[in-house]
Design an enzyme around this catalytic site. Structure first.
Site, mmCIF file in Angstrom:
data_model
loop_
_atom_site.group_PDB
_atom_site.id
_atom_site.type_symbol
_atom_site.label_atom_id
_atom_site.label_comp_id
_atom_site.label_asym_id
_atom_site.label_seq_id
_atom_site.Cartn_x
_atom_site.Cartn_y
_atom_site.Cartn_z
ATOM 1 C CG ASN A 37 -33.444 42.274 3.568
ATOM 2 O OD1 ASN A 37 -32.305 41.900 3.393
ATOM 3 N ND2 ASN A 37 -33.733 43.323 4.360
ATOM 4 C CG HIS A 65 -42.927 43.035 -11.733
ATOM 5 N ND1 HIS A 65 -42.735 43.884 -12.799
ATOM 6 C CD2 HIS A 65 -44.271 42.901 -11.595
ATOM 7 C CE1 HIS A 65 -43.909 44.265 -13.277
ATOM 8 N NE2 HIS A 65 -44.853 43.681 -12.563
ATOM 9 C CG HIS A 92 -29.863 43.549 -4.615
ATOM 10 N ND1 HIS A 92 -31.059 44.033 -4.168
ATOM 11 C CD2 HIS A 92 -29.179 43.146 -3.515
ATOM 12 C CE1 HIS A 92 -31.095 43.952 -2.843
ATOM 13 N NE2 HIS A 92 -29.971 43.416 -2.429
#
Length: 392
Positions: free
Chosen positions: A231, A68, A392
């Site tokens: 994070n 993932h 991200h």
């Protein structure tokens, strides 16, 4: 070929789906087996960047185990000792190459989370690596090449449906990258930050004894974090990520999550765990699940009457909380990296309980003095790298 149609996107309702080159150039990947999907390629391309940079930084072959779009584990190709062979279900007589060791160690960081992983290899996949991969539950692999023997082995996995991707190792991405969110396009420069030992020159603690092995482990931690959803915090020992905490909103939660994983990794070395009398024929995933529960506070779920008989030849003794604490107290020499500064000293306190002696973080918190004081309290060596590694 400059585009490849995919079965669907992140979910089955997200169609059509494809990967393609906007400039009309050739895709840097070739599918040699299976039919990789959207998430498969997100894992593959992030994981490839990680292992490529890790090899460049350390000079050692590297591997990653992705799930993932974050690494469950990453490692360089150092040899496995006898205990590690037992922990990772490796035949004691098996001949292992450096790249095979790298993947076995990457997968071994968190075998529970690596279930159904995407494997990435910095070097050509050889027969020893393919033979190990064949027996693991995995979705696919990306590497710069495959030997004939390795390809023959991998093409038998999942009845020929195992995803095998070859990437051009000379491929360089465009300087700018673009993605769309809710119909809005985002553009930024590709993160080409080079992570090397120059980042460890600013040692801010009283103890400034940073051995070469710790420098290598700092490289492993920071390069792993560069491709981990933020994070994130990463614990490393002996060239192997042993705990990755990804995607937490709070830094301390990252540290706790990764620290718990590092503790579980270390407890798998406990003599009681290595001696668990599994029944013949119990598959690796069932062993991993049973070990994870055995080490948890819910150990009764595998040791209850009527349950243990389905897993073990004889009922194992409980590994008590006192025994766990005593064993974990022997852990040492661990490195921790953080993708952004530690805002409070509580992160250092938690890291200390998992044997951390070396710390790499950007610095820049208004409470840096408190964090440094906490590290000094335990004689740690801390480097302020000055770089943030959000992803991200």
């Amino acid at each position: 070929m400059n585009e490849l149609e995919l079965k669907y996107g992140c979910n089955p309702n997200q169609k059509p789906a494809r990967i393609f080159m906007k400039d009309g150039g050739e895709l840097p990947v070739r599918v040699l087996g299976g039919r990789p999907g959207y998430i498969n390629f997100l894992d593959a391309l992030n994981a490839w960047q990680l292992v490529r940079e890790l090899k460049e930084a350390t000079g050692l072959c590297a591997a990653a185990s992705f799930k993932h779009v974050s690494p469950a584990g990453a490692a360089v190709g150092l040899p496995l000792d006898e205990t590690e062979r037992a922990m990772y279900f490796v035949d004691p007589a098996a001949e292992l190459t450096p790249i095979a060791c790298a993947y076995i160690r990457a997968r071994g960081a968190d075998r529970l989370c690596s279930y159904g992983d995407w494997a990435a290899l910095s070097d050509v996949c050889d027969e020893a690596t393919a033979a190990y991969l064949k027996n693991e539950v995995s979705d696919g692999v990306i590497a710069p090449g495959y030997t004939d023997a390795a390809l023959a082995i991998l093409k038998t996995k999942k009845k020929g449906a195992y995803n095998i991707v070859q990437i051009d190792p000379t491929y360089t991405p465009a300087a700018r990258e673009v993605k769309d969110v809710f119909g809005v396009s985002f553009e930024q420069g590709h993160n080409d930050l080079r992570i090397d030992e120059t980042l460890f020159e600013n040692l801010v603690t009283q103890n400034k004894d940073l051995p070469q092995s710790a420098r290598r482990d700092m490289l492993v931690a920071l390069i792993t974090l560069k491709y981990t959803q933020s994070n994130s915090v990463c614990y490393v020992k002996n060239g192997q990520a042993i705990g990755v905490g990804a995607g937490q909103q709070s830094r301390i939660h990252c540290t706790r999550l990764a620290g718990h994983k590092a503790d579980v990794w270390y407890l798998r070395r406990h003599p009681k765990v290595l001696a668990l009398p599994f029944l013949d024929g119990i598959r690796r995933p069932e062993r991993d699940n049973a070990i994870d529960v055995y080490l948890s506070d819910e150990w009764e779920d595998v040791l209850a009457d009527g349950v243990w008989q389905t897993l073990f030849q004889t009922k194992p003794e409980v590994l008590t909380a006192e025994e766990k604490r005593a064993f974990l107290a022997t852990q040492s020499g661990v490195t921790i990296g953080s993708d952004a500064f530690f805002p409070f000293g509580d992160n250092i306190e938690r890291a200390h309980r998992s044997g951390v002696q070396y710390v790499a973080e950007p610095g820049g918190s208004i409470r840096d003095d408190d964090v440094i004081a906490a590290a000094d309290k335990y004689g740690m060596v801390m480097a302020f790298t000055g770089v943030r590694l959000f992803h991200h």
